[in-house]
Scaffold this motif. Sequence first.
Motif, PDB file in Angstrom:
ATOM      1  N   ALA A   4       1.844   6.892  66.259  1.00 41.58           N
ATOM      2  CA  ALA A   4       1.948   5.845  65.241  1.00 41.58           C
ATOM      3  C   ALA A   4       0.868   4.789  65.450  1.00 41.58           C
ATOM      4  O   ALA A   4       0.255   4.312  64.495  1.00 41.58           O
ATOM      5  CB  ALA A   4       3.335   5.216  65.270  1.00 41.58           C
ATOM      6  N   ALA A   5       0.628   4.432  66.703  1.00 43.05           N
ATOM      7  CA  ALA A   5      -0.400   3.426  66.998  1.00 43.05           C
ATOM      8  C   ALA A   5      -1.774   3.881  66.513  1.00 43.05           C
ATOM      9  O   ALA A   5      -2.542   3.086  65.964  1.00 43.05           O
ATOM     10  CB  ALA A   5      -0.434   3.130  68.494  1.00 43.05           C
ATOM     11  N   GLU A   6      -2.079   5.157  66.689  1.00 42.41           N
ATOM     12  CA  GLU A   6      -3.375   5.686  66.237  1.00 42.41           C
ATOM     13  C   GLU A   6      -3.486   5.645  64.716  1.00 42.41           C
ATOM     14  O   GLU A   6      -4.544   5.295  64.172  1.00 42.41           O
ATOM     15  CB  GLU A   6      -3.564   7.111  66.736  1.00 42.41           C
ATOM     16  CG  GLU A   6      -3.769   7.202  68.230  1.00 42.41           C
ATOM     17  CD  GLU A   6      -3.721   8.621  68.764  1.00 42.41           C
ATOM     18  OE1 GLU A   6      -4.475   8.903  69.707  1.00 42.41           O
ATOM     19  OE2 GLU A   6      -2.937   9.444  68.241  1.00 42.41           O
ATOM     20  N   VAL A   7      -2.406   5.971  64.027  1.00 43.30           N
ATOM     21  CA  VAL A   7      -2.408   5.927  62.561  1.00 43.30           C
ATOM     22  C   VAL A   7      -2.642   4.494  62.092  1.00 43.30           C
ATOM     23  O   VAL A   7      -3.458   4.244  61.196  1.00 43.30           O
ATOM     24  CB  VAL A   7      -1.090   6.489  61.988  1.00 43.30           C
ATOM     25  CG1 VAL A   7      -0.999   6.256  60.490  1.00 43.30           C
ATOM     26  CG2 VAL A   7      -0.950   7.967  62.314  1.00 43.30           C
ATOM     27  N   PHE A   8      -1.949   3.550  62.711  1.00 43.15           N
ATOM     28  CA  PHE A   8      -2.139   2.148  62.316  1.00 43.15           C
ATOM     29  C   PHE A   8      -3.529   1.649  62.684  1.00 43.15           C
ATOM     30  O   PHE A   8      -4.118   0.851  61.944  1.00 43.15           O
ATOM     31  CB  PHE A   8      -1.054   1.261  62.910  1.00 43.15           C
ATOM     32  CG  PHE A   8       0.256   1.386  62.189  1.00 43.15           C
ATOM     33  CD1 PHE A   8       0.371   1.033  60.853  1.00 43.15           C
ATOM     34  CD2 PHE A   8       1.365   1.878  62.831  1.00 43.15           C
ATOM     35  CE1 PHE A   8       1.567   1.167  60.173  1.00 43.15           C
ATOM     36  CE2 PHE A   8       2.576   2.007  62.170  1.00 43.15           C
ATOM     37  CZ  PHE A   8       2.674   1.647  60.833  1.00 43.15           C
ATOM     38  N   ASP A   9      -4.082   2.100  63.805  1.00 41.75           N
ATOM     39  CA  ASP A   9      -5.449   1.709  64.164  1.00 41.75           C
ATOM     40  C   ASP A   9      -6.441   2.154  63.096  1.00 41.75           C
ATOM     41  O   ASP A   9      -7.359   1.401  62.735  1.00 41.75           O
ATOM     42  CB  ASP A   9      -5.843   2.302  65.517  1.00 41.75           C
ATOM     43  CG  ASP A   9      -5.170   1.604  66.694  1.00 41.75           C
ATOM     44  OD1 ASP A   9      -4.695   0.459  66.520  1.00 41.75           O
ATOM     45  OD2 ASP A   9      -5.124   2.221  67.776  1.00 41.75           O
ATOM     46  N   VAL A  10      -6.257   3.359  62.570  1.00 42.99           N
ATOM     47  CA  VAL A  10      -7.134   3.847  61.496  1.00 42.99           C
ATOM     48  C   VAL A  10      -6.954   2.993  60.248  1.00 42.99           C
ATOM     49  O   VAL A  10      -7.937   2.576  59.615  1.00 42.99           O
ATOM     50  CB  VAL A  10      -6.864   5.337  61.194  1.00 42.99           C
ATOM     51  CG1 VAL A  10      -7.584   5.778  59.931  1.00 42.99           C
ATOM     52  CG2 VAL A  10      -7.271   6.202  62.373  1.00 42.99           C
ATOM     53  N   ALA A  11      -5.710   2.706  59.882  1.00 41.28           N
ATOM     54  CA  ALA A  11      -5.451   1.883  58.698  1.00 41.28           C
ATOM     55  C   ALA A  11      -6.059   0.495  58.849  1.00 41.28           C
ATOM     56  O   ALA A  11      -6.659  -0.038  57.911  1.00 41.28           O
ATOM     57  CB  ALA A  11      -3.941   1.784  58.450  1.00 41.28           C
ATOM     58  N   LYS A  56       2.414  -2.174  63.181  1.00 39.86           N
ATOM     59  CA  LYS A  56       2.101  -1.526  64.453  1.00 39.86           C
ATOM     60  C   LYS A  56       2.923  -2.134  65.586  1.00 39.86           C
ATOM     61  O   LYS A  56       3.441  -1.419  66.451  1.00 39.86           O
ATOM     62  CB  LYS A  56       0.601  -1.651  64.747  1.00 39.86           C
ATOM     63  CG  LYS A  56       0.181  -0.977  66.031  1.00 39.86           C
ATOM     64  CD  LYS A  56      -1.317  -1.130  66.260  1.00 39.86           C
ATOM     65  CE  LYS A  56      -1.729  -0.567  67.605  1.00 39.86           C
ATOM     66  NZ  LYS A  56      -3.146  -0.785  67.867  1.00 39.86           N
ATOM     67  N   LYS A  57       3.085  -3.448  65.568  1.00 41.73           N
ATOM     68  CA  LYS A  57       3.891  -4.112  66.596  1.00 41.73           C
ATOM     69  C   LYS A  57       5.348  -3.671  66.512  1.00 41.73           C
ATOM     70  O   LYS A  57       6.004  -3.478  67.545  1.00 41.73           O
ATOM     71  CB  LYS A  57       3.782  -5.627  66.462  1.00 41.73           C
ATOM     72  CG  LYS A  57       2.438  -6.165  66.894  1.00 41.73           C
ATOM     73  CD  LYS A  57       2.353  -7.658  66.676  1.00 41.73           C
ATOM     74  CE  LYS A  57       0.960  -8.156  67.030  1.00 41.73           C
ATOM     75  NZ  LYS A  57       0.793  -9.582  66.712  1.00 41.73           N
ATOM     76  N   LYS A  58       5.861  -3.498  65.298  1.00 44.18           N
ATOM     77  CA  LYS A  58       7.241  -3.047  65.131  1.00 44.18           C
ATOM     78  C   LYS A  58       7.419  -1.628  65.648  1.00 44.18           C
ATOM     79  O   LYS A  58       8.440  -1.315  66.252  1.00 44.18           O
ATOM     80  CB  LYS A  58       7.653  -3.112  63.662  1.00 44.18           C
ATOM     81  CG  LYS A  58       7.849  -4.500  63.138  1.00 44.18           C
ATOM     82  CD  LYS A  58       8.251  -4.459  61.666  1.00 44.18           C
ATOM     83  CE  LYS A  58       8.350  -5.835  61.074  1.00 44.18           C
ATOM     84  NZ  LYS A  58       8.697  -5.779  59.637  1.00 44.18           N
ATOM     85  N   VAL A  59       6.435  -0.786  65.427  1.00 46.38           N
ATOM     86  CA  VAL A  59       6.521   0.604  65.869  1.00 46.38           C
ATOM     87  C   VAL A  59       6.599   0.672  67.389  1.00 46.38           C
ATOM     88  O   VAL A  59       7.306   1.500  67.947  1.00 46.38           O
ATOM     89  CB  VAL A  59       5.330   1.428  65.333  1.00 46.38           C
ATOM     90  CG1 VAL A  59       5.232   2.779  66.024  1.00 46.38           C
ATOM     91  CG2 VAL A  59       5.469   1.621  63.840  1.00 46.38           C
ATOM     92  N   ALA A  65      11.694   7.107  68.690  1.00 46.78           N
ATOM     93  CA  ALA A  65      11.725   7.733  67.373  1.00 46.78           C
ATOM     94  C   ALA A  65      10.407   8.475  67.150  1.00 46.78           C
ATOM     95  O   ALA A  65       9.357   8.046  67.614  1.00 46.78           O
ATOM     96  CB  ALA A  65      11.923   6.681  66.291  1.00 46.78           C
ATOM     97  N   ASP A  66      10.440   9.581  66.440  1.00 44.79           N
ATOM     98  CA  ASP A  66       9.180  10.300  66.198  1.00 44.79           C
ATOM     99  C   ASP A  66       8.413   9.658  65.043  1.00 44.79           C
ATOM    100  O   ASP A  66       8.935   8.851  64.286  1.00 44.79           O
ATOM    101  CB  ASP A  66       9.409  11.794  65.973  1.00 44.79           C
ATOM    102  CG  ASP A  66      10.064  12.125  64.647  1.00 44.79           C
ATOM    103  OD1 ASP A  66      10.488  11.196  63.945  1.00 44.79           O
ATOM    104  OD2 ASP A  66      10.142  13.319  64.327  1.00 44.79           O
ATOM    105  N   LEU A  67       7.150  10.018  64.920  1.00 41.71           N
ATOM    106  CA  LEU A  67       6.251   9.383  63.952  1.00 41.71           C
ATOM    107  C   LEU A  67       6.751   9.514  62.527  1.00 41.71           C
ATOM    108  O   LEU A  67       6.712   8.547  61.763  1.00 41.71           O
ATOM    109  CB  LEU A  67       4.847   9.988  64.066  1.00 41.71           C
ATOM    110  CG  LEU A  67       3.796   9.464  63.093  1.00 41.71           C
ATOM    111  CD1 LEU A  67       3.620   7.959  63.256  1.00 41.71           C
ATOM    112  CD2 LEU A  67       2.486  10.181  63.298  1.00 41.71           C
ATOM    113  N   ALA A  68       7.252  10.666  62.141  1.00 41.70           N
ATOM    114  CA  ALA A  68       7.712  10.849  60.766  1.00 41.70           C
ATOM    115  C   ALA A  68       8.852   9.900  60.438  1.00 41.70           C
ATOM    116  O   ALA A  68       8.875   9.287  59.361  1.00 41.70           O
ATOM    117  CB  ALA A  68       8.141  12.294  60.544  1.00 41.70           C
ATOM    118  N   ASP A  69       9.800   9.755  61.334  1.00 40.53           N
ATOM    119  CA  ASP A  69      10.914   8.833  61.101  1.00 40.53           C
ATOM    120  C   ASP A  69      10.425   7.394  61.018  1.00 40.53           C
ATOM    121  O   ASP A  69      10.853   6.618  60.162  1.00 40.53           O
ATOM    122  CB  ASP A  69      11.957   8.958  62.208  1.00 40.53           C
ATOM    123  CG  ASP A  69      12.759  10.232  62.117  1.00 40.53           C
ATOM    124  OD1 ASP A  69      13.422  10.570  63.109  1.00 40.53           O
ATOM    125  OD2 ASP A  69      12.727  10.882  61.053  1.00 40.53           O
TER     126      ASP A  69
END
Length: 85
Positions: A4-11, A56-59, A65-69
């Motif tokens: 999730a952190a990587e996805v948010f870093d890209v965003a 990202k901080k909330k994640v 929890a997995d990324l999809a959830d």
Amino acid sequence: MFSAAEVFDVAIRIEENGERFYRDAIASVSDLSLKELLRWNADEELQHREHFIRMKKKVRLVQNADLADQMGGFILQNAVSADQV
């Protein structure tokens, strides 16, 4: 699979690039209304970036929890959130 952190870093990076693009474009136009539109777009990108940083901080708080959830929950939560414009 990306974290999730990587996805948010890209965003976050995409929003930073968008803001930079609009701010650079302001210097290349002379029309005041166009400058104002570009400035508004840049400010929107900045707000999007800040929103992704908060998400990202909330994640990080939800470690098991997995990324999809996580993503599904945040997308739904933000879709119905009253403070989103």
